[in-house]
Design a protein around this motif. Sequence first.
Motif, short mmCIF file in Angstrom:
data_model
loop_
_atom_site.label_atom_id
_atom_site.label_comp_id
_atom_site.label_asym_id
_atom_site.label_seq_id
_atom_site.Cartn_x
_atom_site.Cartn_y
_atom_site.Cartn_z
N SER A 97 0.89 -1.23 0.13
CA SER A 97 0.04 0.22 -0.08
C SER A 97 0.76 1.05 0.09
O SER A 97 2.10 1.23 0.38
N ILE A 137 -5.17 -4.37 -6.21
CA ILE A 137 -3.80 -3.80 -6.08
C ILE A 137 -3.04 -4.41 -6.92
O ILE A 137 -2.62 -5.67 -7.11
N TRP A 143 -4.06 0.91 -8.18
CA TRP A 143 -5.44 0.25 -7.85
C TRP A 143 -6.17 0.44 -9.14
O TRP A 143 -5.92 1.14 -9.94
#
Length: 288
Positions: A71, A279, A285
């Motif tokens: 992330s 992801i 994304w």
Amino acid sequence: MSWKLYRWVWQLKSPLHIGVTPAGVLNRTRLYIPARNIWAALTEELARRSSASFPDYEGAGQQVQEAIRFSYLYPAEQVNGEWRAWLPQYGQNGNEPGLSWRREDSDEFLPDRQFRRCILITRPSTAIDPSADSTAEATLRELECISPWWRRANGQDSAHAVAMVGYVLCQNTQLCKDVLKIDEIFVGGDVRYGLGHLRRYDQPDEAQHLFGNQVDLQSPVPIVQTQRVLAHTLPNSSVSFIGRWTCIGGWDMVKGSMMSAHGAWEPGSSTANMHRFAIQKEGWWQSQ
């Protein structure tokens, strides 16, 4: 093979610069660390640790891309012993139609301009003309950086440390262990001059949610279910966003060539309904 999700905290030990489009003589920075920057820093460290001769950066980078997803990392402050990230959000805070920043597990939010005053500093810099050993003409500029210390706008709060918080998703057990053992990295621009030094705060914790959002860890590609995207998100004609449109690209260190430029929605862009976002290897994304 299913994925495992870990939350990790990296404390900022020096100013951090993640370059974005400059404004005049000011070299601006992003307020977060994209997944590609994290992938690059960890790939460099893994390659150096696993090689007795010249590091195999390409091979290490491909292995990490195939088995691990990252992330973005966002600025965080410590509240009652817990690191809480500040996350971007467009158009969802009442009278604040533009970009604002909201703290995890809290209703507290700050407009983008005010948030920048809390966390950014500038450093003067210039280029040196080697033939004259003096400042090169027309190169004086300021470098915008994320500070290692929070600074409240009213000046009443004492300075406290800044960390960068995010998540890592792993498939390959041994590679995952190797990545989670790394406790010090250098990220972003001017790292040879001491910028971008991050040290892991503690051992990563296994998590069930990504910044409070549900994650499908059983699918071939991890999928986040959310109304607000927290990475650059590729467009989909069936999904309408409130936010900011930008262009992403860069140098592909694995292929050794420029990447194709893509239009994408910036982190913090939001939708009216819940959607599922995969992801991708690059950290972007994509709506499912």
